[in-house]
Design a protein around this motif. Structure first.
Motif, PDB file in Angstrom:
ATOM      1  N   ASP A  78       0.839  -1.207   0.000  1.00 21.26           N
ATOM      2  CA  ASP A  78       0.000   0.000   0.000  1.00 21.26           C
ATOM      3  C   ASP A  78       0.874   1.258   0.000  1.00 21.26           C
ATOM      4  O   ASP A  78       1.572   1.524   0.987  1.00 21.26           O
ATOM      5  CB  ASP A  78      -0.894  -0.008   1.239  1.00 21.26           C
ATOM      6  CG  ASP A  78      -1.852   1.162   1.288  1.00 21.26           C
ATOM      7  OD1 ASP A  78      -1.889   1.949   0.306  1.00 21.26           O
ATOM      8  OD2 ASP A  78      -2.565   1.297   2.304  1.00 21.26           O
ATOM      9  N   PRO A  79       0.842   2.047  -1.072  1.00 24.82           N
ATOM     10  CA  PRO A  79       1.634   3.287  -1.112  1.00 24.82           C
ATOM     11  C   PRO A  79       1.278   4.258   0.012  1.00 24.82           C
ATOM     12  O   PRO A  79       2.116   5.062   0.423  1.00 24.82           O
ATOM     13  CB  PRO A  79       1.282   3.884  -2.478  1.00 24.82           C
ATOM     14  CG  PRO A  79       0.822   2.730  -3.306  1.00 24.82           C
ATOM     15  CD  PRO A  79       0.118   1.822  -2.338  1.00 24.82           C
ATOM     16  N   ALA A  80       0.038   4.170   0.516  1.00 27.66           N
ATOM     17  CA  ALA A  80      -0.399   5.082   1.577  1.00 27.66           C
ATOM     18  C   ALA A  80      -0.096   4.545   2.969  1.00 27.66           C
ATOM     19  O   ALA A  80      -0.312   5.243   3.960  1.00 27.66           O
ATOM     20  CB  ALA A  80      -1.900   5.347   1.443  1.00 27.66           C
ATOM     21  N   GLY A  81       0.395   3.311   3.031  1.00 25.65           N
ATOM     22  CA  GLY A  81       0.682   2.714   4.330  1.00 25.65           C
ATOM     23  C   GLY A  81       2.009   3.173   4.890  1.00 25.65           C
ATOM     24  O   GLY A  81       2.722   3.980   4.283  1.00 25.65           O
ATOM     25  N   LEU A  87       7.145  -2.825   3.777  1.00 25.30           N
ATOM     26  CA  LEU A  87       8.283  -3.579   3.239  1.00 25.30           C
ATOM     27  C   LEU A  87       8.675  -4.728   4.159  1.00 25.30           C
ATOM     28  O   LEU A  87       9.038  -5.815   3.679  1.00 25.30           O
ATOM     29  CB  LEU A  87       9.463  -2.638   3.007  1.00 25.30           C
ATOM     30  CG  LEU A  87       9.238  -1.623   1.874  1.00 25.30           C
ATOM     31  CD1 LEU A  87      10.305  -0.539   1.895  1.00 25.30           C
ATOM     32  CD2 LEU A  87       9.218  -2.330   0.518  1.00 25.30           C
ATOM     33  N   VAL A  88       8.596  -4.520   5.467  1.00 25.52           N
ATOM     34  CA  VAL A  88       8.876  -5.609   6.411  1.00 25.52           C
ATOM     35  C   VAL A  88       7.852  -6.727   6.249  1.00 25.52           C
ATOM     36  O   VAL A  88       8.198  -7.915   6.219  1.00 25.52           O
ATOM     37  CB  VAL A  88       8.895  -5.080   7.860  1.00 25.52           C
ATOM     38  CG1 VAL A  88       8.828  -6.243   8.861  1.00 25.52           C
ATOM     39  CG2 VAL A  88      10.146  -4.255   8.112  1.00 25.52           C
ATOM     40  N   ASN A  89       6.590  -6.360   6.124  1.00 27.53           N
ATOM     41  CA  ASN A  89       5.542  -7.372   5.962  1.00 27.53           C
ATOM     42  C   ASN A  89       5.706  -8.125   4.645  1.00 27.53           C
ATOM     43  O   ASN A  89       5.449  -9.334   4.582  1.00 27.53           O
ATOM     44  CB  ASN A  89       4.155  -6.722   6.040  1.00 27.53           C
ATOM     45  CG  ASN A  89       3.801  -6.271   7.444  1.00 27.53           C
ATOM     46  OD1 ASN A  89       4.342  -6.793   8.424  1.00 27.53           O
ATOM     47  ND2 ASN A  89       2.903  -5.312   7.561  1.00 27.53           N
ATOM     48  N   GLN A 133       6.777  -0.409 -10.948  1.00 28.35           N
ATOM     49  CA  GLN A 133       5.736   0.283 -10.203  1.00 28.35           C
ATOM     50  C   GLN A 133       6.076   0.351  -8.716  1.00 28.35           C
ATOM     51  O   GLN A 133       5.882   1.386  -8.062  1.00 28.35           O
ATOM     52  CB  GLN A 133       4.386  -0.411 -10.414  1.00 28.35           C
ATOM     53  CG  GLN A 133       3.854  -0.286 -11.835  1.00 28.35           C
ATOM     54  CD  GLN A 133       2.664  -1.185 -12.115  1.00 28.35           C
ATOM     55  OE1 GLN A 133       2.334  -2.077 -11.322  1.00 28.35           O
ATOM     56  NE2 GLN A 133       2.006  -0.972 -13.246  1.00 28.35           N
ATOM     57  N   LEU A 134       6.608  -0.757  -8.181  1.00 24.28           N
ATOM     58  CA  LEU A 134       7.010  -0.761  -6.774  1.00 24.28           C
ATOM     59  C   LEU A 134       8.177   0.199  -6.560  1.00 24.28           C
ATOM     60  O   LEU A 134       8.214   0.925  -5.549  1.00 24.28           O
ATOM     61  CB  LEU A 134       7.404  -2.176  -6.351  1.00 24.28           C
ATOM     62  CG  LEU A 134       7.962  -2.319  -4.930  1.00 24.28           C
ATOM     63  CD1 LEU A 134       6.972  -1.798  -3.892  1.00 24.28           C
ATOM     64  CD2 LEU A 134       8.314  -3.787  -4.648  1.00 24.28           C
TER      65      LEU A 134
END
Length: 202
Positions: A78-81, A87-89, A133-134
């Protein structure tokens, strides 16, 4: 209109793919044969060829299914997260996949080592698009000061190498650790590395 597959057809296809995964991950593409796959699946070779026309067809079906499952977690970042948590998840999920699907990881590694003859176009197309995209998202987090400056592509490569190592080099890991659980402490170690690397300074 094609008739829906019967329960037996679905069961046989699943058995063939499971057998193909085991054989290909053990012997590689060139060392695998239809006879080995049929024996592992518990089917006759003619019966198996009713579902898949060739060894190539089984191999490509496995790789297509594998790539789909591996790309899905990337699209859920999620870009908004919270960038570090996202990244850890993702790394934790990759480690879990490595732990529970080692044959899939080794199958993919073998294909890459051989020069990706079957999925080169997919790597340069769909996979590259998803990772581009990432990378754009990660660059945005860096620009906003939400994570430490990092090359997004090498970060992704590092996550892959840290997590898939436990599947692709399982024999080496177990030889070094002996009776220890090879996964014990792995998740915490990877999480700590990423947090130290990515968390912005106060």
């Amino acid at each position: 209109m094609n008739k829906p597959e019967t329960r037996i057809q679905k069961k046989n296809q699943s058995a063939i793919l499971a057998a193909g995964l085991k054989v290909f991950s053990q012997y590689g593409f060139h060392g695998s044969t239809l006879d080995k796959i049929a024996d592992e699946a518990g089917l006759s070779k003619p019966n198996m060829l009713y579902y898949f026309s060739s060894k190539d067809a089984i191999y490509k079906a496995l790789l297509a299914r594998l790539l789909e499952s591996w790309l899905e977690p990337v699209t859920h970042i999620d870009p908004a997260g919270d960038p570090v948590e996202e990244l850890v998840n993702y790394a934790k999920l990759k480690l879990t996949m490595s732990q529970h699907y080692p044959n899939e990881s080794r199958l993919f590694a073998n294909e890459i080592i051989q020069g990706a003859p079957q999925i080169g176009d997919v790597l340069r197309g769909e996979l590259r698009t998803v990772i581009d995209q990432l990378a754009h998202v990660i660059d945005g987090w860096v620009s906003a000061g939400r994570i430490q400056p990092v090359d997004p592509y090498h970060l992704v490569f590092s996550i892959w190498s840290m997590t898939q190592h436990y599947a692709d080099f399982d024999v080496q890991v177990r030889a070094i650790l002996g009776d220890r659980d090879p996964m014990a402490g792995a998740e915490m170690h990877i999480e700590n590395m990423l947090r130290r690397m990515l968390t912005p300074e106060p």
